[in-house]
Each structure stands twice: as structure tokens, then as C-alpha cells.
Scaffold this active site. Structure first.
Site, PDB file in Angstrom:
ATOM      1  N   ARG A 180       5.002 -45.516  62.297  1.00 20.04           N
ATOM      2  CA  ARG A 180       4.316 -45.299  61.012  1.00 20.04           C
ATOM      3  C   ARG A 180       3.802 -43.864  60.934  1.00 20.04           C
ATOM      4  O   ARG A 180       3.792 -43.258  59.865  1.00 20.04           O
ATOM      5  CB  ARG A 180       3.167 -46.292  60.860  1.00 20.04           C
ATOM      6  CG  ARG A 180       3.619 -47.750  60.781  1.00 20.04           C
ATOM      7  CD  ARG A 180       2.446 -48.650  60.437  1.00 20.04           C
ATOM      8  NE  ARG A 180       2.769 -50.057  60.586  1.00 20.04           N
ATOM      9  CZ  ARG A 180       3.412 -50.781  59.670  1.00 20.04           C
ATOM     10  NH1 ARG A 180       3.816 -50.207  58.550  1.00 20.04           N
ATOM     11  NH2 ARG A 180       3.665 -52.064  59.876  1.00 20.04           N
ATOM     12  N   SER A 229      -1.743 -64.524  81.809  1.00 18.45           N
ATOM     13  CA  SER A 229      -1.671 -64.067  83.199  1.00 18.45           C
ATOM     14  C   SER A 229      -2.326 -65.021  84.196  1.00 18.45           C
ATOM     15  O   SER A 229      -1.769 -65.246  85.280  1.00 18.45           O
ATOM     16  CB  SER A 229      -2.278 -62.669  83.324  1.00 18.45           C
ATOM     17  OG  SER A 229      -1.477 -61.713  82.671  1.00 18.45           O
ATOM     18  N   ARG A 231       2.666 -39.177  66.313  1.00 16.45           N
ATOM     19  CA  ARG A 231       2.160 -39.797  67.544  1.00 16.45           C
ATOM     20  C   ARG A 231       3.225 -39.861  68.631  1.00 16.45           C
ATOM     21  O   ARG A 231       2.914 -40.095  69.805  1.00 16.45           O
ATOM     22  CB  ARG A 231       1.659 -41.217  67.259  1.00 16.45           C
ATOM     23  CG  ARG A 231       0.380 -41.296  66.425  1.00 16.45           C
ATOM     24  CD  ARG A 231      -0.162 -42.715  66.446  1.00 16.45           C
ATOM     25  NE  ARG A 231      -0.486 -43.140  67.790  1.00 16.45           N
ATOM     26  CZ  ARG A 231      -0.447 -44.401  68.209  1.00 16.45           C
ATOM     27  NH1 ARG A 231      -0.050 -45.355  67.386  1.00 16.45           N
ATOM     28  NH2 ARG A 231      -0.767 -44.720  69.454  1.00 16.45           N
ATOM     29  N   PRO A 264       4.896 -40.650  62.786  1.00 14.00           N
ATOM     30  CA  PRO A 264       5.825 -40.047  63.750  1.00 14.00           C
ATOM     31  C   PRO A 264       5.189 -38.982  64.635  1.00 14.00           C
ATOM     32  O   PRO A 264       5.671 -38.760  65.764  1.00 14.00           O
ATOM     33  CB  PRO A 264       6.911 -39.440  62.854  1.00 14.00           C
ATOM     34  CG  PRO A 264       6.856 -40.246  61.594  1.00 14.00           C
ATOM     35  CD  PRO A 264       5.402 -40.587  61.403  1.00 14.00           C
ATOM     36  N   TYR A 308       5.218 -61.638  71.688  1.00 12.09           N
ATOM     37  CA  TYR A 308       5.689 -63.007  71.931  1.00 12.09           C
ATOM     38  C   TYR A 308       4.764 -64.063  71.335  1.00 12.09           C
ATOM     39  O   TYR A 308       5.044 -65.270  71.451  1.00 12.09           O
ATOM     40  CB  TYR A 308       5.848 -63.261  73.435  1.00 12.09           C
ATOM     41  CG  TYR A 308       4.582 -63.021  74.243  1.00 12.09           C
ATOM     42  CD1 TYR A 308       3.607 -63.997  74.365  1.00 12.09           C
ATOM     43  CD2 TYR A 308       4.380 -61.805  74.875  1.00 12.09           C
ATOM     44  CE1 TYR A 308       2.460 -63.772  75.099  1.00 12.09           C
ATOM     45  CE2 TYR A 308       3.234 -61.563  75.608  1.00 12.09           C
ATOM     46  CZ  TYR A 308       2.279 -62.553  75.723  1.00 12.09           C
ATOM     47  OH  TYR A 308       1.136 -62.322  76.445  1.00 12.09           O
ATOM     48  N   LYS A 328      -5.112 -49.291  79.966  1.00 10.48           N
ATOM     49  CA  LYS A 328      -4.066 -48.737  80.830  1.00 10.48           C
ATOM     50  C   LYS A 328      -4.240 -47.234  81.072  1.00 10.48           C
ATOM     51  O   LYS A 328      -3.979 -46.747  82.174  1.00 10.48           O
ATOM     52  CB  LYS A 328      -2.689 -49.037  80.244  1.00 10.48           C
ATOM     53  CG  LYS A 328      -2.371 -50.529  80.207  1.00 10.48           C
ATOM     54  CD  LYS A 328      -1.008 -50.801  79.605  1.00 10.48           C
ATOM     55  CE  LYS A 328      -0.734 -52.294  79.515  1.00 10.48           C
ATOM     56  NZ  LYS A 328       0.609 -52.592  78.950  1.00 10.48           N
ATOM     57  N   GLY A 356       3.179 -46.154  71.194  1.00 10.60           N
ATOM     58  CA  GLY A 356       2.053 -46.297  72.107  1.00 10.60           C
ATOM     59  C   GLY A 356       2.479 -46.377  73.566  1.00 10.60           C
ATOM     60  O   GLY A 356       3.578 -45.960  73.946  1.00 10.60           O
TER      61      GLY A 356
END
Length: 270
Positions: free
Chosen positions: A149, A18, A153, A151, A213, A66, A126
Site C-alpha cells: 500500500r 504455539s 516502505r 511502496p 491462516y 521481532k 513488513g
């Protein structure tokens, strides 16, 4: 909104691109703004945020901040409200929160020619998965299959799908699947799925958009065969453009002066 100091916060943060992206944009725009990176944990976030003075203009937030940023804001844009996640804070008389990840995904897919989808598979459950769900809903998706992994969640994504009028199912990564137009991987960087599983997901997964990435190609992208693959660098680039619009105009939809030149300079800085 008179401050000139900005930063990206997260934990870890040393890998963040960033600062280079923002510095390139500010140079083209002729803005004498400072943009730095700082390692801030979720536990420390409220205190560090409270310590900022009027010289500060805004913040970019990455994981794991966040959700904490969402809770700290007095007002939020629609994408932040839908996802419960804020990745951009505009400082002033009150804290305004935005989620530019949604727009970043839409813009990155559009740049790759993906502008209309109906069926989507999302890997992971997430905060980025929530942004991905909102993004594909805006691209016309009607059916979304969330694989994780754990479900359980994904319960919040099923509820979010109801609000978006999108049918969302959840299952284990290894469950049988049907073909989809688009797969969005939101798994942590460096995740390597079992080769057989990855190849099975690739066989009916359509276009792959991998939010990871670094390193690139990701383990999943490496086995995607001849299917189109979109790197998460596009999302990083375009969400940053929207952040700079916010820092400049207070609105992620208002384009920057000479934005194509700004975008080119940012792309060169990646």
C-alpha cells in the site's frame, strides 16, 4: 542452558497456537518443559526480558517484538542478520537470536511441492516480507516484485535483494503486473483487497502462499481460482519445529529425535 520454562510473547497473543504445538512436541520428546503465552508490548519488552531468571530456557517472539528481540541479542544466525528480525531467543550466558520464519516458509512450500522458483510477487513490506524474500532467494528466485500500500516502505527489501543478488522492484498493489511463479502474501490477517484487484493478482500470480491462516480461507485465497494455495499454517508448523530444535540442541539444523513422530503430533494439534 538448563532452564525448563519457555513462552511465546507478543501483542496480541491470545490467538497463538504455539502453546499447543510446543506441548505436543515436548510430550513426544519426553521433555518436562513448560511453555506458556504472555502478552508483552514492544515498550515493555526490554524490562520483562531483563526480569527472567535462570529457570527460563527460551522464548518465541511474534509481532511486534521481532525487531526488539533482534536488538537485544548478542549473537544471531544468518537469517536473523539478513532480515533484522528474531523470532526465537535462546537464553543462557548470552542471548542468542534466530529467525526460523525463513526456514518455515521454505519447508511449507517444499511440502506443497514448490522447491524451485524464479519469479515471485510479495504482497506487503513488513518483517514477514523480509523473511519471505530470503526464503525465495534460497529457492532460486532471481526476480521479486514487492507490492505494498505504501511502496516506500519496501526500500529495505530492495537493499536486501541487492545483498542476496536478487532483483527486487517495488510498486503499489494496484500497479500493472506480469506473470510470476509464486505469490507470497504477508498482509495482516483479515485483510480484504478489492475483489477486482484480488482477481487480477490471482490471474497471473502462480502458486499462492498466504502467511495468514485465521480465518481460513483468507479473502485472497478465496478468489485464487484453480491455482494452488498454501496456508500459513504450514509456516507456523515448520518454524515451530525449528524453534524446538534450537531449544533442544541450540541449532535449527539439527533434527529432533524421532522428528517425523514429533511433526505428526504437532500437526494434529493445529
Amino acid at each position: 542452558m538448563s532452564g525448563s520454562r519457555l513462552a511465546v510473547w507478543g501483542d496480541p497473543i491470545a490467538h497463538s497456537k504455539s502453546p499447543a504445538l510446543h506441548a505436543a512436541a515436548y510430550s513426544v520428546l519426553g521433555l518436562d518443559w513448560e511453555y506458556e503465552r504472555r502478552q508483552v508490548s514492544a515498550a515493555d519488552f526490554p524490562g520483562v526480558l531483563d526480569s527472567l531468571d535462570r529457570s527460563w530456557r527460551g522464548l518465541s517472539l511474534t509481532m511486534p517484538l521481532k525487531e526488539a528481540a533482534f536488538r537485544a541479542t548478542a549473537s544471531r544466525d544468518r537469517h536473523a542478520d539478513l532480515t533484522g528480525a528474531v523470532n526465537t531467543l535462546l537464553l543462557g550466558s548470552e542471548l542468542s537470536g534466530f529467525n526460523t520464519d525463513v526456514g518455515g516458509i521454505i519447508d511449507a512450500l517444499g511440502e506443497a511441492g514448490v522447491t524451485d522458483v524464479r519469479s515471485v510477487r510479495i504482497l506487503g513490506a513488513g518483517a514477514t516480507a523480509a523473511s519471505a524474500l530470503v526464503a525465495v532467494a534460497e529457492l532460486g528466485a532471481t526476480d521479486v516484485d514487492v507490492r505494498a500500500r505504501r511502496p516506500e516502505r519496501a526500500a529495505g527489501l530492495v537493499e536486501l535483494g541487492g545483498r542476496l543478488q536478487v532483483s527486487v522492484t517495488r510498486d503499489a498493489l494496484s500497479a500493472p503486473s506480469t506473470p510470476v511463479d509464486l505469490t507470497i502474501a504477508t498482509l495482516p490477517s483479515g485483510t480484504a483487497l478489492d475483489t477486482d484487484l484480488a482477481e487480477r493478482l490471482a490471474s497471473d500470480g502462480g502458486v499462492l502462499f498466504d502467511a495468514a491462516y485465521a480465518p481460513w480461507p483468507s479473502a485472497l485465497a478465496s478468489v485464487w481460482g484453480n491455482g494452488p494455495v498454501v496456508s500459513g499454517l504450514g509456516m507456523l508448523l515448520h518454524q515451530a519445529v525449528r524453534q524446538i530444535r534450537i531449544f533442544r540442541h541450540g541449532d535449527p539444523a539439527v533434527e529432533l529425535p524421532d522428528e517425523p513422530h514429533v511433526l505428526a503430533a504437532m500437526r494434529a494439534a493445529l
